[in-house]
Design an enzyme around this catalytic site. Structure first.
Site, mmCIF file in Angstrom:
data_model
loop_
_atom_site.group_PDB
_atom_site.id
_atom_site.type_symbol
_atom_site.label_atom_id
_atom_site.label_comp_id
_atom_site.label_asym_id
_atom_site.label_seq_id
_atom_site.Cartn_x
_atom_site.Cartn_y
_atom_site.Cartn_z
ATOM 1 N N SER A 233 0.833 -1.192 0.000
ATOM 2 C CA SER A 233 0.000 0.000 0.000
ATOM 3 C C SER A 233 0.879 1.258 0.000
ATOM 4 O O SER A 233 1.699 1.422 -0.901
ATOM 5 C CB SER A 233 -0.940 -0.062 1.198
ATOM 6 O OG SER A 233 -1.986 0.857 1.093
ATOM 7 N N ASP A 460 -8.611 -4.125 -6.350
ATOM 8 C CA ASP A 460 -8.112 -3.545 -5.101
ATOM 9 C C ASP A 460 -8.890 -2.270 -4.796
ATOM 10 O O ASP A 460 -8.975 -1.376 -5.646
ATOM 11 C CB ASP A 460 -6.623 -3.238 -5.245
ATOM 12 C CG ASP A 460 -5.954 -2.881 -3.927
ATOM 13 O OD1 ASP A 460 -6.521 -2.066 -3.171
ATOM 14 O OD2 ASP A 460 -4.863 -3.405 -3.650
ATOM 15 N N HIS A 488 -7.186 -5.919 -0.904
ATOM 16 C CA HIS A 488 -6.069 -4.969 -0.937
ATOM 17 C C HIS A 488 -4.756 -5.713 -0.764
ATOM 18 O O HIS A 488 -4.545 -6.365 0.269
ATOM 19 C CB HIS A 488 -6.273 -3.946 0.182
ATOM 20 C CG HIS A 488 -5.265 -2.851 0.208
ATOM 21 N ND1 HIS A 488 -4.754 -2.261 -0.935
ATOM 22 C CD2 HIS A 488 -4.660 -2.207 1.243
ATOM 23 C CE1 HIS A 488 -3.904 -1.315 -0.603
ATOM 24 N NE2 HIS A 488 -3.821 -1.269 0.713
#
Length: 519
Positions: A233, A460, A488
């Site tokens: 991320s 995602d 994710h």
């Protein structure tokens, strides 16, 4: 009422990490190169650095101690508070590691970062990575982490008390009139003022560029010539920034759930809004197949229609939760968004929605609390404070005031009929930040870096797949690895194809074939 940054860490990752951090180990200093600490970045946020003044940081010997569960070591590392003034005030950064378990040749250290910004890398290391990463990786790498400056144990940014944060998270984020807009902007201003009051000294120095420089000092302290790293991320932006600053010291980098550094904040937030809509549509398609879908089994479109009606009803009349806080639209939206990060949370979300529709908001409030890192005693971890501090420093604000939000609402609502209005207004928070942004959007090429693996998941919610495609294209040595699925990030989430490709790269240095796709 956080900014819904594209860098928000996955809830699942933090459940695994536990966020209860202790732990530590021992290492020496690196001889380094003559230009240690200089960096070569010409991109956003770079500063002129006095190389000679940094030698004391690169040559420091830290004292490791046993900590946490068996095998972990922890220590404190020094870095300049301001890299433009390395002889000035210093900052203490928490670090941790777990030595390679063997057998096989030791490959050095593998740093990990779960994202955020604001996520505790040490919490992630000790709660998941050092025990959950594939055994061959843990056998040949010392697993290591540094809590970024301003995060968790590294002089954390603080902004509001627990009671103040409770009030902040309940403010209406879909204002219907000028009075509600004033209350929302007032909440943003109070949050920013609280950060300045409690953490004013560190606020100008929690940028991603500075954290990347801290990682290079840590690399040297660990004795590694090059940095090997897995970032998820927001951790992908941190890793890409490192490669931009120090391409010659970049080893094997995995950037999973990638973000696009070339986009301004408004585009990032709008893209992420569309990402959450994509995830919601996937949830809706699954929901109508389940007997317990609280919105019926007619069609995904009906699920979206009834979800909007549910939010609107809570805006008018919140439901009780068994405590003083009620479940209004803002907290309910946060709870739903939290469940979008991982499809394994969908059954829990269906149950929580059904209970809320029946007048009990307890379960959905619990999902929101997990997202905000609210503890049972009413206090909050510092994740959301650090999240705003880093985001507002890394990029100029998405909007300068309510008028711009109002003008751009149609584009956000087009991106997501379910979440668009909420996420547009949430993007206003940096407009009132006390510290001017030092970064700006720019392409990261990292010319001269070794092969870098960029991982993207097609559905995602938080880091849309197109960002991974873009980052892989920008990086001069980038290779895109695609996971066709939900949730994710992709590594360690059940795809043997993804895990095998990444493990092979980490252990052998061979990146996946170009445009490799997994499911």
């Amino acid at each position: 009422m956080e900014s819904r940054s594209p860098f928000r860490v996955t809830a699942a990752a933090f459940v695994a990490a536990g966020l209860l951090i202790t732990g530590c180990s021992s290492g020496g200093s690196s001889s380094g190169s003559s230009d240690e600490g200089a960096g070569s970045a010409t991109g956003s946020g770079s500063v002129s650095v006095d190389q000679a003044a940094l030698k004391k940081f690169y040559g420091q010997k830290i004292k490791w101690r046993a900590c946490g569960v068996s095998g972990f070591q922890c220590a404190t590392m020094k870095a300049p508070l301001d890299y433009a003034e390395p002889d000035g005030k210093q900052i203490d950064l928490a670090v941790s590691r777990k030595k390679a378990t063997g057998p096989g040749k030791r490959l050095g250290s593998l740093l990990v970062n779960p994202g955020g910004p604001g996520g505790s890398a040490i919490g992630y290391l000790q709660g998941y990575a050092a025990i959950g990463y594939p055994a061959p990786v843990r056998a040949q790498y010392d697993m290591a982490a540094i809590d970024p400056r301003g995060v968790a144990r590294s002089e954390p940014v603080e902004c509001l008390s627990g009671t103040e944060m409770d009030a902040y998270t309940q403010v209406d984020q879909t204002p219907d009139d000028q009075a509600e807009i004033a209350r929302l902007t007032g909440a943003f201003k109070k949050f920013a003022a609280g950060c300045e009051k409690r953490s004013g000294e560190i606020l100008p120095h929690v940028s991603t560029v500075e954290t990347a420089r801290d990682m290079d000092i840590f690399r040297a302290v660990l004795g590694d010539e090059k940095l090997s790293y897995v970032g998820a991320s927001y951790g992908t932006f941190l890793g890409a920034t490192y490669a931009e600053l120090f391409p010659e010291r970049t080893g094997r980098l995995v950037l999973d759930g990638a973000m696009d550094p070339s986009l301004p904040a408004r585009d990032l937030n709008r893209d992420q809004t569309a990402g959450f809509e994509t995830a919601f549509q996937s949830f809706a398609r699954d929901c109508v197949k389940q007997s317990d879908c609280p919105f019926g089994t007619k069609s995904p479109a009906e699920v979206a229609t009834r979800m909007n009606a549910f939010f609107k009803g809570l805006d008018a009349e919140p439901v009780p939760t068994g405590e003083t806080r009620q479940l209004g639209e803002s907290l309910a939206t946060t709870g739903v968004i939290a469940a979008m990060y991982d499809e394994s949370a969908w059954p829990q979300l269906r149950e929580a929605l059904a209970q809320a529709m029946d007048g009990d908001g307890t379960a959905l409030l619990g999902l929101a609390d997990s997202y905000y890192e609210r503890d049972g005693d009413g206090s909050y971890q510092n994740l959301m404070f650090a999240n705003s501090a880093v985001n507002c420093l890394d990029l100029p604000p998405a909007f300068s005031g309510p008028g711009e939000v109002t003008q751009d609402l149609p584009s956000f609502e087009k991106a997501s009929p379910v979440f668009g209005r909420n996420l547009a207004w949430a993007s206003l928070n940096c407009a009132y930040w006390p510290t001017k942004a030092t970064g700006s959007p720019h392409r990261i090429e990292a010319k001269g870096a070794a092969p870098i693996v960029v991982v993207g998941t097609t559905r995602d919610p938080a880091t849309p797949y197109k960002w991974a495609r873009s980052l892989a294209e920008q990086l001069s040595s980038g290779t895109l690895l695609t996971y066709n699925g939900d949730g994710h990030t992709a590594y360690g989430r059940g795809s043997d194809c993804i895990d095998t490709a990444i493990n092979t790269y980490l252990l052998e240095g061979t990146p996946p074939t170009p445009a490799k796709k997994c499911s």
